[in-house]
Write a protein that holds these residues in place. Structure first.
Motif, PDB file in Angstrom:
ATOM      1  N   ILE A  37      50.206 -91.959 -53.670  1.00  0.00           N
ATOM      2  CA  ILE A  37      49.046 -91.541 -52.878  1.00  0.00           C
ATOM      3  C   ILE A  37      47.885 -91.144 -53.786  1.00  0.00           C
ATOM      4  O   ILE A  37      46.737 -91.107 -53.340  1.00  0.00           O
ATOM      5  CB  ILE A  37      49.377 -90.433 -51.857  1.00  0.00           C
ATOM      6  N   VAL A  38      48.167 -90.841 -55.055  1.00  0.00           N
ATOM      7  CA  VAL A  38      47.146 -90.635 -56.086  1.00  0.00           C
ATOM      8  C   VAL A  38      47.696 -91.300 -57.335  1.00  0.00           C
ATOM      9  O   VAL A  38      48.860 -91.081 -57.696  1.00  0.00           O
ATOM     10  CB  VAL A  38      46.891 -89.130 -56.360  1.00  0.00           C
ATOM     11  N   HIS A  39      46.870 -92.110 -57.986  1.00  0.00           N
ATOM     12  CA  HIS A  39      47.390 -92.801 -59.167  1.00  0.00           C
ATOM     13  C   HIS A  39      46.317 -92.993 -60.235  1.00  0.00           C
ATOM     14  O   HIS A  39      45.775 -94.082 -60.406  1.00  0.00           O
ATOM     15  CB  HIS A  39      48.007 -94.141 -58.786  1.00  0.00           C
ATOM     16  N   GLY A  40      45.986 -91.904 -60.900  1.00  0.00           N
ATOM     17  CA  GLY A  40      45.213 -91.977 -62.124  1.00  0.00           C
ATOM     18  C   GLY A  40      43.720 -92.216 -62.039  1.00  0.00           C
ATOM     19  O   GLY A  40      43.086 -92.390 -63.064  1.00  0.00           O
ATOM     20  N   HIS A  41      43.141 -92.225 -60.852  1.00  0.00           N
ATOM     21  CA  HIS A  41      41.689 -92.401 -60.769  1.00  0.00           C
ATOM     22  C   HIS A  41      40.974 -91.222 -61.412  1.00  0.00           C
ATOM     23  O   HIS A  41      41.457 -90.093 -61.384  1.00  0.00           O
ATOM     24  CB  HIS A  41      41.229 -92.567 -59.318  1.00  0.00           C
ATOM     25  N   GLU A  42      39.825 -91.470 -61.969  1.00  0.00           N
ATOM     26  CA  GLU A  42      39.030 -90.418 -62.607  1.00  0.00           C
ATOM     27  C   GLU A  42      38.561 -89.421 -61.546  1.00  0.00           C
ATOM     28  O   GLU A  42      37.907 -89.798 -60.578  1.00  0.00           O
ATOM     29  CB  GLU A  42      37.825 -91.038 -63.311  1.00  0.00           C
ATOM     30  N   PRO A  43      38.900 -88.136 -61.709  1.00  0.00           N
ATOM     31  CA  PRO A  43      38.497 -87.147 -60.703  1.00  0.00           C
ATOM     32  C   PRO A  43      37.038 -86.733 -60.869  1.00  0.00           C
ATOM     33  O   PRO A  43      36.460 -86.884 -61.942  1.00  0.00           O
ATOM     34  CB  PRO A  43      39.415 -85.960 -60.993  1.00  0.00           C
ATOM     35  N   GLU A  44      36.480 -86.209 -59.807  1.00  0.00           N
ATOM     36  CA  GLU A  44      35.172 -85.561 -59.870  1.00  0.00           C
ATOM     37  C   GLU A  44      35.441 -84.094 -60.188  1.00  0.00           C
ATOM     38  O   GLU A  44      36.011 -83.371 -59.370  1.00  0.00           O
ATOM     39  CB  GLU A  44      34.429 -85.682 -58.539  1.00  0.00           C
ATOM     40  N   HIS A  45      35.064 -83.647 -61.345  1.00  0.00           N
ATOM     41  CA  HIS A  45      35.317 -82.270 -61.774  1.00  0.00           C
ATOM     42  C   HIS A  45      34.332 -81.330 -61.090  1.00  0.00           C
ATOM     43  O   HIS A  45      33.127 -81.471 -61.256  1.00  0.00           O
ATOM     44  CB  HIS A  45      35.187 -82.150 -63.293  1.00  0.00           C
ATOM     45  N   LEU A  46      34.853 -80.381 -60.317  1.00  0.00           N
ATOM     46  CA  LEU A  46      34.024 -79.398 -59.635  1.00  0.00           C
ATOM     47  C   LEU A  46      34.084 -78.042 -60.327  1.00  0.00           C
ATOM     48  O   LEU A  46      33.086 -77.330 -60.384  1.00  0.00           O
ATOM     49  CB  LEU A  46      34.454 -79.253 -58.175  1.00  0.00           C
ATOM     50  N   GLU A  47      35.247 -77.674 -60.822  1.00  0.00           N
ATOM     51  CA  GLU A  47      35.430 -76.397 -61.507  1.00  0.00           C
ATOM     52  C   GLU A  47      36.477 -76.582 -62.595  1.00  0.00           C
ATOM     53  O   GLU A  47      37.450 -77.297 -62.397  1.00  0.00           O
ATOM     54  CB  GLU A  47      35.917 -75.317 -60.535  1.00  0.00           C
ATOM     55  N   GLY A  48      36.298 -75.913 -63.700  1.00  0.00           N
ATOM     56  CA  GLY A  48      37.298 -75.922 -64.752  1.00  0.00           C
ATOM     57  C   GLY A  48      37.373 -77.234 -65.513  1.00  0.00           C
ATOM     58  O   GLY A  48      36.566 -78.143 -65.316  1.00  0.00           O
ATOM     59  N   VAL A  49      38.380 -77.296 -66.366  1.00  0.00           N
ATOM     60  CA  VAL A  49      38.592 -78.458 -67.231  1.00  0.00           C
ATOM     61  C   VAL A  49      39.937 -79.077 -66.882  1.00  0.00           C
ATOM     62  O   VAL A  49      40.936 -78.374 -66.749  1.00  0.00           O
ATOM     63  CB  VAL A  49      38.584 -78.033 -68.715  1.00  0.00           C
ATOM     64  N   TRP A  50      39.955 -80.371 -66.744  1.00  0.00           N
ATOM     65  CA  TRP A  50      41.194 -81.094 -66.460  1.00  0.00           C
ATOM     66  C   TRP A  50      41.323 -82.203 -67.480  1.00  0.00           C
ATOM     67  O   TRP A  50      40.391 -82.967 -67.693  1.00  0.00           O
ATOM     68  CB  TRP A  50      41.142 -81.697 -65.053  1.00  0.00           C
TER      69      TRP A  50
END
Length: 106
Positions: A37-50
Protein backbone atom coordinates in the motif's frame (compact mmCIF):
# COMPACT_ATOMS: atom_id res chain seq x y z
CA UNK A 1 -7.57 -7.23 12.59
CA UNK A 2 -5.54 -5.92 9.66
CA UNK A 3 -1.80 -6.08 10.15
CA UNK A 4 0.97 -4.27 8.33
CA UNK A 5 4.55 -5.17 7.59
CA UNK A 6 6.40 -1.87 7.68
CA UNK A 7 10.00 -1.25 6.67
CA UNK A 8 12.15 1.83 6.46
CA UNK A 9 15.10 0.98 4.26
CA UNK A 10 18.26 3.04 4.02
CA UNK A 11 21.52 2.62 2.13
CA UNK A 12 19.83 0.51 -0.53
CA UNK A 13 22.20 -0.86 -3.19
CA UNK A 14 20.00 -1.04 -6.29
CA UNK A 15 22.13 -3.79 -7.78
CA UNK A 16 21.29 -7.30 -8.92
CA UNK A 17 20.35 -8.55 -5.41
CA UNK A 18 17.63 -5.95 -4.84
CA UNK A 19 16.36 -6.35 -8.39
CA UNK A 20 15.97 -10.10 -7.84
CA UNK A 21 14.26 -9.46 -4.48
CA UNK A 22 11.76 -7.11 -6.14
CA UNK A 23 11.13 -9.60 -8.93
CA UNK A 24 10.35 -12.38 -6.44
CA UNK A 25 8.59 -10.74 -3.47
CA UNK A 26 5.10 -10.50 -5.01
CA UNK A 27 4.91 -14.29 -5.35
CA UNK A 28 5.69 -14.64 -1.62
CA UNK A 29 2.88 -12.23 -0.68
CA UNK A 30 0.11 -13.82 -2.76
CA UNK A 31 -0.55 -16.90 -0.55
CA UNK A 32 -1.01 -14.59 2.46
CA UNK A 33 -3.23 -12.00 0.74
CA UNK A 34 -0.52 -9.40 1.24
CA UNK A 35 -0.22 -6.35 -0.97
CA UNK A 36 1.80 -3.17 -1.05
CA UNK A 37 0.00 0.00 0.00
CA UNK A 38 3.13 2.20 0.26
CA UNK A 39 6.27 1.35 -1.66
CA UNK A 40 9.14 3.78 -1.58
CA UNK A 41 7.70 6.91 -3.16
CA UNK A 42 9.42 10.14 -2.15
CA UNK A 43 7.44 11.66 0.73
CA UNK A 44 6.48 15.30 1.11
CA UNK A 45 8.31 16.31 4.29
CA UNK A 46 6.07 18.41 6.54
CA UNK A 47 7.92 18.14 9.86
CA UNK A 48 11.20 16.65 10.97
CA UNK A 49 13.77 14.67 9.04
CA UNK A 50 13.13 11.32 7.40
CA UNK A 51 15.78 9.19 5.81
CA UNK A 52 15.02 6.08 3.84
CA UNK A 53 12.35 4.45 1.74
CA UNK A 54 9.07 3.58 3.48
CA UNK A 55 7.36 0.33 2.55
CA UNK A 56 3.98 -0.79 3.94
CA UNK A 57 2.43 -4.17 3.09
CA UNK A 58 -1.14 -4.90 4.22
CA UNK A 59 -2.31 -8.33 5.40
CA UNK A 60 -5.77 -9.44 6.57
CA UNK A 61 -4.47 -10.37 10.04
CA UNK A 62 -1.49 -11.19 12.23
CA UNK A 63 -1.40 -14.86 11.25
CA UNK A 64 -1.13 -13.95 7.57
CA UNK A 65 1.54 -11.29 8.18
CA UNK A 66 3.65 -13.52 10.40
CA UNK A 67 3.05 -16.52 8.14
CA UNK A 68 4.38 -14.56 5.17
CA UNK A 69 7.48 -13.32 7.00
CA UNK A 70 8.28 -16.79 8.37
CA UNK A 71 7.47 -18.62 5.12
CA UNK A 72 10.19 -20.59 3.37
CA UNK A 73 9.56 -18.60 0.19
CA UNK A 74 10.17 -15.25 1.87
CA UNK A 75 13.06 -16.44 4.03
CA UNK A 76 14.74 -17.66 0.82
CA UNK A 77 14.76 -14.13 -0.66
CA UNK A 78 15.22 -12.16 2.58
CA UNK A 79 19.05 -12.13 2.35
CA UNK A 80 18.75 -10.41 -1.03
CA UNK A 81 17.32 -7.42 0.87
CA UNK A 82 19.28 -7.60 4.11
CA UNK A 83 22.61 -8.04 2.29
CA UNK A 84 21.89 -4.99 0.12
CA UNK A 85 20.24 -2.50 2.48
CA UNK A 86 20.03 -1.33 6.05
CA UNK A 87 16.76 -0.68 7.81
CA UNK A 88 14.06 -1.49 10.30
CA UNK A 89 11.22 -3.95 9.69
CA UNK A 90 8.22 -4.58 11.93
CA UNK A 91 4.68 -5.94 12.08
CA UNK A 92 2.02 -3.53 13.35
CA UNK A 93 -1.67 -4.06 14.11
CA UNK A 94 -4.03 -1.65 12.38
CA UNK A 95 -7.12 -0.02 13.86
CA UNK A 96 -10.77 -0.03 12.81
CA UNK A 97 -12.19 2.92 10.86
CA UNK A 98 -14.15 3.99 13.92
CA UNK A 99 -10.96 4.34 16.01
CA UNK A 100 -10.45 7.75 17.63
CA UNK A 101 -7.23 9.07 19.13
CA UNK A 102 -8.41 8.75 22.73
CA UNK A 103 -8.98 4.98 22.34
CA UNK A 104 -5.31 4.51 23.27
CA UNK A 105 -6.03 5.95 26.71
CA UNK A 106 -8.22 2.98 27.73
Amino acid sequence: MTHYAIANLTDVDLGAGIVEYLERIDATLAPYDGHFIVHGHEPEHLEGVWAGALIVIEFPGYEAARGWYDSAAYQEILPLRTDNSEGVTMLVEGVDRDHVATDVLH
